[in-house]
Design a protein around this motif. Structure first.
Motif, short mmCIF file in Angstrom:
data_model
loop_
_atom_site.label_atom_id
_atom_site.label_comp_id
_atom_site.label_asym_id
_atom_site.label_seq_id
_atom_site.Cartn_x
_atom_site.Cartn_y
_atom_site.Cartn_z
N LEU A 21 17.01 -6.42 91.59
CA LEU A 21 16.39 -5.23 91.02
C LEU A 21 17.33 -4.53 90.06
O LEU A 21 16.92 -4.08 88.98
N ILE A 22 18.61 -4.42 90.44
CA ILE A 22 19.60 -3.82 89.54
C ILE A 22 19.72 -4.64 88.26
O ILE A 22 19.80 -4.09 87.16
N ALA A 23 19.72 -5.97 88.41
CA ALA A 23 19.79 -6.84 87.23
C ALA A 23 18.59 -6.61 86.31
O ALA A 23 18.72 -6.60 85.08
N ALA A 24 17.41 -6.39 86.91
CA ALA A 24 16.22 -6.14 86.10
C ALA A 24 16.32 -4.80 85.38
O ALA A 24 15.99 -4.70 84.19
N PHE A 25 16.79 -3.77 86.07
CA PHE A 25 16.93 -2.46 85.44
C PHE A 25 17.98 -2.48 84.33
O PHE A 25 17.86 -1.78 83.32
N LEU A 26 19.03 -3.28 84.51
CA LEU A 26 20.06 -3.40 83.48
C LEU A 26 19.65 -4.33 82.35
O LEU A 26 20.40 -4.49 81.39
#
Length: 617
Positions: A21-26
């Motif tokens: 999820l963090i990778a998607a937001f970044l």
């Protein structure tokens, strides 16, 4: 491999999902999974039904309004000048403030630091200010705007190079450690920083990006090189000390003869991807993305074992064997003797402290008296805190960081040396209460002096103390005693506790005094009935961490060095004065200008705001 991937995902579901999820937001990976959050139309259609001139029949007027933002401010500055951009940003800001005043009072935009930041950012005035500052230095507004655009582009590139480009390596490391170990902590997200190889990993991924971009100029290269370089982030996650050419060449050799296999393996997730599409990406976030990475992590482990077995050149650089097999007990014992020593020490004091004394010590961290036995227990607790993060390593439940070929950096933190897992005596708590109450008074008086240029005795009491600060400090140390081992939980719990304390104090004082207010956060961004606000709670959270891990231990150390009888006499005298002031203030509370004239002060600010607007017009 899919079955093993599902097993890993089951063990580490929360951290695996969080990583993806963090990778998607970044925007590092899985960006399509967030399509549901972007499914909004920025053009709003307003339908207005009106009667004709004769009152017979109706007609509809449809108006399309396009929201304006940063890009419009920059465009206006480029097409016209900096002053035009300033006018537009001021208009955006004023509209937002008026909308907040007419809307939900919780989202006030007229007062406070956070409101000012939100207004500055959302209106784009921060860009105008920066362009004007650069223009004043260069002597040309156009050159200032150009430099601002160049700086912005450079900033975006740096963010992409260091974060978006590198984060795939970070999450591969998390998934690799989750293959055979039962625990993967959030600290592993900074693994590259701890081994001081973040820049090297960024360079490896950057070179891979450049190579692949060049190969995309050919039709065949788009597909072939995609799979040739498929293992680069996994290789960099295992050994970020390689050169970019070594990592890329090794990936190419390991994937030789496996490209079609990898394609078919990816194709096997098509059903899950379609299910994610039907749920607007939500299912991908909650399951498909982490499941796919976990399965391909197992795939990398298989290809790695095959490369080592075949003796592929470069495979000897994949030497982090403890990602794939747990270390023997004697190896752990040789690397973690200090941790094992602390773990083997018996906690005799906790067994002997029974009854109400044991209850206070265990649950609230409070001791009436300090004996040598209790001091020994505190020293043991200090050692336990120092090695706490490595106990799972010794128990072979987490990756043994001390066995990694590249030594990880271990810093002796100030908060550890202060031993925050201590018990506080009653006299220490009284000292902390009085000290923080006086500090709160100095803070409030100082802030008012800076803001309005006049000295005002803040608070409902007449003495130089604000007990809400001291009460909050003592409650954080006692009620939240069990959260000290986890700073993140301590921070969140402090915000909740202090928010409740401030809200209830405001409510009770207002009811007890017939409606008199000593503070009002109306107009602050994210406030609740004007009693608490987001930026105040954020300050409480940060201040609470400072109290628990630094300030309170330092005060306690100072108290322990003082003569106990003198300390008791001084604390008793001060508490008598404080209680006398509290009783007197119940009958004659401290009121007046700068203390309880909340409405008048707010109206003054509003009049000044209107005057400034009229002057601008």
């Amino acid at each position: 491999m899919k079955r093993l991937g599902r097993e890993s995902l089951k063990k580490h579901y929360v951290i695996f999902v969080a990583a993806c999820l963090i990778a998607a937001f970044l925007s590092a990976e899985f960006t399509s999974s967030l399509n549901f959050s972007n499914a909004q139309n920025y053009e709003e259609t307003y339908e207005q039904v009106q009667s004709d001139l004769n009152g017979e029949g109706t007609y509809t007027i449809k108006t399309r309004v396009h929201s304006i933002g940063w890009d419009d401010v920059i465009r206006i500055m480029v097409e016209d000048n900096t002053q035009a951009g300033r006018e537009m940003s001021r208009e955006i800001r004023q509209n937002a403030i008026e909308a907040s005043e007419n809307g939900n009072p919780m989202f006030g935009r007229t007062r406070g630091v956070l409101s000012n930041i939100v207004n500055q950012v959302s209106s784009g005035s921060i860009l105008v200010t920066a362009a004007a500052a650069i223009g004043s230095i260069t002597g040309s507004d156009n050159l200032g705007i150009l430099i601002l655009i160049v700086i912005g582009a450079l900033g975006l590139f740096i963010f992409w190079f260091l974060i978006q480009n590198t984060f795939p390596v970070v999450i591969r490391r998390v998934f690799l450690e989750g293959m055979i170990y039962d625990r993967v902590t959030p600290q592993r997200f900074v693994f590259l920083l701890r081994v001081k190889k973040w820049l090297k990993a960024s360079w490896i991924m950057f070179v891979q990006y450049v190579y692949y971009s060049l190969w995309c100029l050919t039709i065949v290269g788009i597909v072939v090189k995609y799979y040739s370089y498929y293992l680069v982030p996994y290789i960099a996650a295992e050994n970020p000390d390689m050169t970019a050419r070594q990592a890329i060449t090794l990936s190419r050799k390991m994937m030789k003869g496996h490209k079609w296999q990898c394609f078919v393996f990816e194709l096997s997730f098509l059903g899950w991807e379609m299910l994610g599409a039907f749920t607007m990406g939500i299912f991908n976030i909650l399951y498909t993305n982490p499941y796919k990475v976990a399965a391909f992590t197992r795939y990398y482990a298989e290809l790695r074992a095959e490369a080592i077995e075949k003796g592929i050149p470069g495979a000897e650089l994949l030497y982090d064997n403890y990602l794939y097999e747990k270390a023997e007990s004697y190896v752990i014992a040789a690397k973690y003797p200090d941790v094992i020593k602390v773990m083997e020490q018996p906690e005799e004091m906790t067994e002997k402290l029974t009854g109400w004394r044991g209850f206070l010590a265990r649950n609230f961290g409070v001791l009436l008296l300090r004996r040598e036995q209790e001091r020994a227990y505190e020293r043991h607790q200090a050692d336990y805190v120092r090695v706490h993060s490595m106990i799972d390593d010794v128990q072979r439940e987490a990756y043994p960081v001390r066995l990694y070929p590249i030594p990880e950096e271990e810093r002796r933190k100030l908060v550890q040396s202060l031993n925050y897992m201590r018990h506080y005596s009653v006299w220490s708590l009284i000292t902390i209460f009085l000290g923080m109450s006086v500090f709160g008074w100095l803070w409030e008086v100082g802030m008012h002096l800076v803001s309005y240029g006049e000295f005002v005795n803040r608070g409902a009491l007449h003495g130089p103390w604000l007990p809400i600060y001291g009460t909050g400090a003592v409650l954080i140390l006692t009620v939240l005693n069990r959260f000290r081992k986890n700073p993140a939980l301590e921070f969140g719990a402090t915000i909740v506790l202090c928010g409740f304390l401030e809200y209830m104090t405001s409510l009770v004082m207002e009811i007890a005094t017939g409606g008199t207010k000593w503070w009002d956060y109306s107009g602050y961004y994210l406030n609740l009935n004007g009693r608490i606000c987001a930026e105040g709670l954020l300050v409480f959270g940060i201040g609470g961490l400072a109290i628990v891990y630094v300030i309170a231990p330092m005060i306690d150390d100072l108290v322990n060095r003082l003569n106990e009888r003198r300390l008791m006499a001084v604390c008793t005298a001060l508490m008598v004065l404080f209680l006398a002031d509290a009783v007197y203030s119940q009958i004659h509370p401290n009121t007046g200008k700068g203390v309880t004239d909340i409405e008048e002060t707010r109206n003054t600010h509003s009049i000044q705001h209107i005057s400034d607007k009229q002057l601008h017009v």
